[in-house]
Write a protein that holds these residues in place. Structure first.
Motif, PDB file in Angstrom:
ATOM      1  N   GLU A 123      29.440  47.502  47.648  1.00 55.73           N
ATOM      2  CA  GLU A 123      30.245  48.709  47.549  1.00 55.73           C
ATOM      3  C   GLU A 123      31.456  48.492  46.656  1.00 55.73           C
ATOM      4  OE1 GLU A 123      29.797  51.706  48.582  1.00 55.73           O
ATOM      5  OE2 GLU A 123      27.956  51.373  49.693  1.00 55.73           O
ATOM      6  N   SER A 124      32.119  47.367  46.817  1.00 61.21           N
ATOM      7  CA  SER A 124      33.316  47.145  46.029  1.00 61.21           C
ATOM      8  C   SER A 124      33.691  45.661  46.045  1.00 61.21           C
ATOM      9  CB  SER A 124      34.465  47.980  46.593  1.00 61.21           C
ATOM     10  OG  SER A 124      35.695  47.451  46.191  1.00 61.21           O
ATOM     11  N   ASN A 148      36.286  44.413  44.760  1.00 67.29           N
ATOM     12  CA  ASN A 148      37.711  44.284  45.060  1.00 67.29           C
ATOM     13  C   ASN A 148      37.972  44.278  46.562  1.00 67.29           C
ATOM     14  OD1 ASN A 148      39.008  43.934  42.668  1.00 67.29           O
ATOM     15  ND2 ASN A 148      39.086  46.112  42.213  1.00 67.29           N
ATOM     16  N   THR A 149      37.271  45.168  47.278  1.00 68.92           N
ATOM     17  CA  THR A 149      37.439  45.185  48.728  1.00 68.92           C
ATOM     18  C   THR A 149      36.982  43.859  49.318  1.00 68.92           C
ATOM     19  OG1 THR A 149      36.978  47.539  48.696  1.00 68.92           O
ATOM     20  CG2 THR A 149      36.902  46.469  50.826  1.00 68.92           C
ATOM     21  N   VAL A 154      29.432  44.964  51.700  1.00 68.64           N
ATOM     22  CA  VAL A 154      30.805  45.100  51.200  1.00 68.64           C
ATOM     23  C   VAL A 154      30.870  44.713  49.725  1.00 68.64           C
ATOM     24  CG1 VAL A 154      33.176  44.285  51.417  1.00 68.64           C
ATOM     25  CG2 VAL A 154      31.840  44.739  53.458  1.00 68.64           C
ATOM     26  N   LYS A 207      37.024  40.925  47.946  1.00 68.13           N
ATOM     27  CA  LYS A 207      38.037  39.893  47.689  1.00 68.13           C
ATOM     28  C   LYS A 207      39.228  40.074  48.611  1.00 68.13           C
ATOM     29  CE  LYS A 207      37.045  38.843  42.882  1.00 68.13           C
ATOM     30  NZ  LYS A 207      37.230  39.434  41.552  1.00 68.13           N
ATOM     31  N   TYR A 208      39.642  41.320  48.753  1.00 72.88           N
ATOM     32  CA  TYR A 208      40.773  41.661  49.608  1.00 72.88           C
ATOM     33  C   TYR A 208      40.516  41.201  51.043  1.00 72.88           C
ATOM     34  CZ  TYR A 208      43.315  44.972  52.636  1.00 72.88           C
ATOM     35  OH  TYR A 208      44.047  45.557  53.626  1.00 72.88           O
ATOM     36  N   THR A 209      39.272  41.363  51.490  1.00 70.60           N
ATOM     37  CA  THR A 209      38.909  40.964  52.843  1.00 70.60           C
ATOM     38  C   THR A 209      38.852  39.456  52.995  1.00 70.60           C
ATOM     39  OG1 THR A 209      37.525  42.901  52.840  1.00 70.60           O
ATOM     40  CG2 THR A 209      37.180  41.388  54.617  1.00 70.60           C
ATOM     41  N   ILE A 252      36.247  37.716  51.481  1.00 74.84           N
ATOM     42  CA  ILE A 252      34.858  37.276  51.293  1.00 74.84           C
ATOM     43  C   ILE A 252      34.781  36.479  49.999  1.00 74.84           C
ATOM     44  CG2 ILE A 252      32.523  38.108  50.775  1.00 74.84           C
ATOM     45  CD1 ILE A 252      33.112  40.518  52.557  1.00 74.84           C
TER      46      ILE A 252
END
Lengths: 515, 366
Positions: free
Chosen positions: B237-238, B240-241, B234, B243-245, B247
């Motif tokens: 790949e991104s 931002n994703t 994750v 952080k959003y999740t 992690i």
């Protein structure tokens, strides 16, 4: 009297791998006429226009410009044929002025003379009714000014045929009216104009003819005066669709989320949120309106724990324990561990909400991978969840392991919204959830949001289409330059009122100050 | 209108493939290798002025790896060394962290192992190997963590940072070699008295091969089935994703580089205890960089890396054999390796894209 044809497409076909984006399309664009190209997402509008603008080359078929067969290999060739396209995403250099951007890359005869060019830009502006300061730098401009620069750029290069890809998506209603007036002036001048848009009422108000595409095929062209929103939708979708957005009555309202005097500055030290205070209640949809970049994104990300705020408080009322939780200065993981069921559908779907290269199952795990003991992933539950969402939301995909970036925009959004709703949220925040989605998918999303509202979720919906906001939301919060310029009742307000609030901030003394 | 074009399509057009079957893909790659080998043979024949027979080249190449049972063992030993470094790079690359410091991380691991031998000669053999392993793992991990901390905290460029750390490691080895050399100025530490692997089932390098085989399986499982492996994917790949999740991106970067460096450290340990039994600045021999090719050619899949490291080592040994058989120098073998890798990497283009030539019927028009 029929106007002369500017561009004629004959039997255009374009394939991407096994996908046929355009199939045998024949279409005529006439001088002195505004043609709308209408179609759902993935129907091939942008592909078709990109072929005229020299970005793609058709696999089969011919493009005729002024009656002669043309070969357009690059955007430069397109300019040679006097074709100019205004893309959805602006291609401007921020630190240069309007004039410099307009003449950038042009090989004009004689010496480099900015004043002379600026003079010509003024002439063009006067001729068509643009308002522009040729010496203003791009980074100081509003979105609508930037768009003006883009349009002048193609006219300056002598374009007689203009293609605009969703030009109104970033504009306020007032700005849209202005743009349409300019387009009408250009039409009077004999230019051929093609406009791609999703908004049916705009199609009806601006265009002379409407060409409809469906799934890569050309369905037909109709005179706008003989068309209605309903007839166009039917052509586009292929079946009758109800165009009313439901708005169930609110009930059992309790405060779920309350923000008081939230201030936030970004890394560069620019204030993005100023004294923002509001509450979100259960069982209602709170809409957030505003020009793009007015702080909507920052607001949602602050609540979700992705950004640090400088002052103010963000409080959450937990309906199960009745406790009040402070969400400020917490990470998304900490917020989740508090038992706060907060779901967030971010604006950037593949860049933030999902991982493009992973399948639906792995994307479901983004929320739940930590669950279960041990160091290893549990794929069973996410897989059945993925299959459930595919089934219930009718997601079109070859399988639950196909990378989501290969799905169409509407299906990507269904995956994301589906996952966030499955978490049974008490607060659901959605940023532009229908951006780029076709009519069918949009209505699916509206229905999902309404269902959440009826289940007692506090829904926060950031939208750009004011018609939708007014039809769907119970209350609408309007933002302008990081401030709240007003909160209005969705059942009583008008588009024009909101439009004014989007550009005007009340300053502290209560006097209205226009920006 | 200043249009100078006729109604011609461009001569060659590209279109992205989405639907290539696995057999087609294998066929394209096989064809690429065949063409490359054919070309190699022709090149060698041309250089030697026709003194070498066409098939002689392949026979020599084969002999380089499989000529004798000793050569087969050395072939397997070299594969395990290269594969080990490739496995070390996989988690970092999957996180899009461009670790080009495998060389230095392995060197420092080797140095740590040698230091244990030098400073703790009193340890019994088994304990000696265990302490060496620990020292190598820690040293490699530290060498990986340093750039990771700077990346996580200050967003420094990890490519430059890991590259520079290679030279720091090399200079440290140079310094230690001077301290430990047998005769001043000889640059030779000599064969180390302790800390050597015993033969495994009577096979030389058996432990090297066994350790790397186990690591390959563990790395595959870690990347594909563990929670940490998922986090790495994750973040890669991104951000931002991630952080959003929720992690903790910084933690993942540092942890993953610790793992990457630690495996490099193991590679260094194997080189000392299993292969060379001595130390000098060239002990890793640039394999830390070659491992980047191995990792990427295999698309970071540990099992594919088995194949790619096989290929690279086979070429290395084969071309060296050709060079010595035909009386050429090492440049000739580098040319051949270059040609083969060019074709193998180049054929990926034909797997991704399809070419279209201009429509024949268009020629009569305009």
């Amino acid at each position: 009297m029929e106007n002369k044809a500017a561009i004629e497409l004959r039997g255009i076909t374009k394939r991407f791998g096994s996908v046929v984006a355009n199939e045998n399309i024949s279409l005529t664009i006439r001088k002195g006429e505004i043609l709308s190209v209408l179609g759902e997402n993935g129907s091939g509008k942008t592909t078709l226009m990109n072929m005229i603008a020299g970005i793609y080359h058709p696999d089969e078929g011919q493009i005729l410009v002024n009656g002669e067969e043309a070969a357009i290999h690059s955007p430069k060739d397109a300019y040679d044929y006097k074709i100019g396209m205004i893309h959805q995403h602006f291609k401007l250099v921020n630190v240069l002025t309007a004039t410099e951007n307009i003449i950038l890359g042009l090989k004009e005869k004689g010496r480099y003379n900015v004043e002379k060019s600026a003079e010509r830009i003024k002439q063009i502006s006067n001729a068509y009714g643009f308002e522009i300061d040729p010496h203003k730098k791009i980074y100081e401009m509003s979105v609508s000014e930037k768009q003006t620069v883009e349009i002048i750029k193609v006219i300056y290069r002598g374009a007689e045929i203009l293609i605009l890809d969703e030009p109104t998506a970033v504009l306020t209603p007032q700005e849209t009216v202005k743009l349409f007036q300019i387009l009408r002036n250009m039409k009077q001048d004999g230019k051929a104009i093609v406009i791609i848009t999703h908004k049916l009422h705009e199609v009806l108000s601006i265009s002379d003819k409407v060409a409809v595409l469906r799934k890569g095929k050309y369905i037909g062209t109709v005179e706008t005066q003989n068309a209605t929103e309903k007839s166009l939708t039917e052509m586009m979708v292929g079946k009758a669709v109800s165009l009313n957005i439901e708005r169930p009555e609110t009930k059992n309202q309790e405060v779920r989320l309350s923000l008081t005097n939230v201030n936030m500055t970004n890394k560069e030290g620019v204030a993005m949120l100023k004294n923002v205070s509001f509450t979100a209640k259960s069982g209602e949809i709170l809409g957030i309106a505003g020009i793009a970049g007015s702080g909507q994104k920052e607001l949602l990300e602050s609540i979700a724990g992705l950004r640090q705020i400088q002052s103010g408080s963000i409080l959450y009322q937990n309906p199960q324990t009745g406790k009040e939780e402070n969400l400020r200065d917490k990470t998304p993981m900490q917020i989740r561990n508090l038992g706060v069921r907060l779901s967030f559908v971010p604006e950037d779907r593949l860049g933030m909400g999902l991982v493009g290269n992973m399948g639906i199952t792995d994307n479901m795990m983004l929320r739940s991978y930590k669950k279960g003991k041990g160091a290893f992933l549990q794929r069973k539950q996410p897989k059945s969840l993925a299959e459930k969402i595919i089934r219930e939301l009718e997601i079109v995909t070859p399988g639950s392991d196909t990378p989501v970036r290969r799905l169409s925009g509407g299906n990507v959004q269904k995956v994301l919204v589906g996952r966030e709703i499955e978490a049974a949220p008490t607060v659901l925040m959605a940023a532009y959830p229908v951006r780029g989605l076709d009519i069918n998918s949009s209505y699916t999303i509206y229905n999902l949001l309404n269902k959440q509202k009826e289940n007692g979720t506090a829904v926060i919906f950031v939208g750009e289409d004011l018609d939708v906001l007014i039809e769907l939301c119970d209350r609408i919060l309007v933002m302008c330059h990081g401030q709240i310029s007003g909160i209005v009742d969705g059942r009583k307000t008008t588009k024009e009122d909101i439009g004014i609030m989007m550009t005007t901030v009340k300053n502290e003394t209560g006097n209205e100050e226009s920006k | 209108m200043k249009v100078k074009h006729t109604g011609k399509e461009p001569l060659i057009r590209l279109s992205k493939r989405t639907d290539i079957s696995i057999f087609q893909a294998i066929a394209v790659r096989a064809a690429a290798i065949l063409i490359a080998l054919l070309l190699c043979s022709l090149i060698v024949m041309a250089i030697t002025g026709g003194n070498t027979g066409f098939f002689q080249v392949y026979a020599d190449m084969f002999k380089g790896s499989f000529g004798s049972s000793r050569r087969i063992m050395m072939f397997l030993r070299d594969i395990s060394a290269l594969l080990c470094l490739g496995l070390a790079l996989a988690p970092a690359f999957r996180m899009k962290f461009w670790n080009i410091g495998a060389e230095g991380q392995a060197i420092i691991g080797a140095l740590a192992a040698v230091t244990v031998i030098k400073k703790m000669p009193f340890l019994p053999p088994a304990a000696m190997l265990a302490v060496m392993l620990c020292a190598s793992v820690i040293a490699g991990a530290v060498w990986g963590i340093i750039p990771a901390i700077f990346k996580a905290k200050y967003n420094t460029n990890e490519t430059l940072f890991t590259l520079m750390m290679n030279y720091v490691a090399m200079q440290l080895v140079r310094c230690c070699v001077i301290l430990w050399e047998r005769q001043p100025g000889s640059n030779d530490v000599g064969i180390l008295p302790a800390g050597n692997f015993p033969k495994l089932f009577g096979v030389d390098y058996g432990i090297n091969i066994l350790v790397v085989a186990v690591l390959t399986v563990v790395a595959y499982i870690y990347l594909k089935y563990s929670k940490q492996g998922y986090e790495i994917a994750v973040v890669g790949e991104s951000v931002n994703t991630a952080k959003y999740t929720g992690i903790n991106v910084k933690k993942v970067i540092i942890r993953t580089m610790a793992i990457s460096g630690a495996i490099c450290g193991i590679a260094g340990f194997l080189l000392i205890a299993g292969t060379h039994h001595t130390i000098n600045t060239g002990i890793v021999g640039g394999e830390g960089f070659t491992a980047i090719i191995v990792a990427w050619l295999a698309k970071l899949n540990p099992f594919y890396m088995l194949l790619t490291s096989f290929l690279v080592v086979f070429l290395n040994r084969g071309t060296a054999q050709i060079a010595s058989a035909c009386g050429l120098n090492s440049y000739a073998s580098n040319i051949i390796i270059g040609v083969v890798l060019f074709f193998i990497i180049g054929c990926e283009f034909f797997i991704q894209y399809k070419l279209f030539l201009r429509h024949p019927r268009k020629k009569e028009g305009v």
